[in-house]
Design an enzyme around this catalytic site. Sequence first.
Site, short mmCIF file in Angstrom:
data_model
loop_
_atom_site.label_atom_id
_atom_site.label_comp_id
_atom_site.label_asym_id
_atom_site.label_seq_id
_atom_site.Cartn_x
_atom_site.Cartn_y
_atom_site.Cartn_z
N SER B 37 0.95 -1.11 0.08
CA SER B 37 0.17 0.26 0.18
C SER B 37 0.91 1.31 -0.05
O SER B 37 1.85 1.36 0.79
CB SER B 37 -0.89 -0.14 1.37
OG SER B 37 -1.80 1.24 1.37
N SER B 109 -2.29 -7.56 -3.65
CA SER B 109 -2.26 -8.79 -4.02
C SER B 109 -1.00 -9.57 -3.37
O SER B 109 0.02 -9.66 -4.16
CB SER B 109 -2.43 -9.15 -5.51
OG SER B 109 -1.23 -8.38 -6.27
#
Lengths: 203, 203
Positions: B37, B109
């Site tokens: 992130s 992911s």
Amino acid sequence: MSGKSTNITWHDQTVSKGRRREKSKHHSYVLWFTGLSGSGKSSVANAVAERLFQDETHTYVLDGDNIRFGINKDLGFSEEDRKENIRRIGEVSKLFVDSGQVVLTAFISPFRNDREEVRALLEDDEFVEVYVKCSLEACEARDPKGLYEKARQGIIKDFTGISSPYEEPANPEIVIDTEKSSIEDCVEQIVQFLKEKGYYRNI
Amino acid sequence: MSGKSTNITWHDQTVSKGRRREKSKHHSYVLWFTGLSGSGKSSVANAVAERLFQDETHTYVLDGDNIRFGINKDLGFSEEDRKENIRRIGEVSKLFVDSGQVVLTAFISPFRNDREEVRALLEDDEFVEVYVKCSLEACEARDPKGLYEKARQGIIKDFTGISSPYEEPANPEIVIDTEKSSIEDCVEQIVQFLKEKGYYRNI
């Protein structure tokens, strides 16, 4: 830490639905075919897709082959799963519309409420419900996949038209009758609708 | 019963992936961005999409905004749901590739196995894994959405890099380093790869 990392900015998608439509020179929307098994949904949807493709329109057909064995392979045929099946197809359709394509869906989608929930996902000019009308008798006589026979024998449970209801659309944008009209005539009827609405690409 | 009903034939899709690629004059494939992130996945994916769009390529970006609030809105952040999240994104990507588009996905992911399952859904020349490399320290310093702060405070559980692992790709097709390179340089690196592979539209 490198100074360049501060160059990272957090922007939204710059390639919008509007820019894609402008580049493609055509509207994007869903042609949602609904009707009994054997009514001709897939045949008409694919014939319309072929016609649109030849007229420089980006199309994609969603059907049992690419959905039931793919994104919805975890779903069965319970009431809950059939509802979720249609919900996901609606959401996938919305992504395709956002990407600037014309998406044609060919699923029985027997329940009015499920179809209306898909309609509600989209803008008013993005959902075209096409009721593929054909009597149960005619569909059963065609029985291209032998499914009606299995449903009559009780091998397939909850089969639409036999042991599960089909709810006709209340206000579909288009009704085609595959008992009375040829595929070619059905395609022409749909194309005329799209032209009248201004959805068809100018060629 | 009308004789015309016997005209209904049951054919497959005639508009194939091959015909769509031929008409669009470009290959269709997934650019699968993976990374922490704050690493810059969305920014780089959108910048690449803009570049491809300007070069007459049909692109679509799948990200949290159009997936988490749409097709995957029934999923939470349990291990099982995160796995299903990536599976569905993979299946949607496959539909877009089949439709002739270049799809760019921007999701953390974090698990290698989930990414490899998506790769296995596609042909060898249809999956390009882009590892968006950036140290945890740099991502946390950027913290554009304030998520790392919440994760450190324990408000967000199972946060990748803090309380849940990130598994680096073993053999990604492309590695970009957003600490060392600007977005523009990352885009150029990806475009060069696509050109070398023959995936880029001739313009």
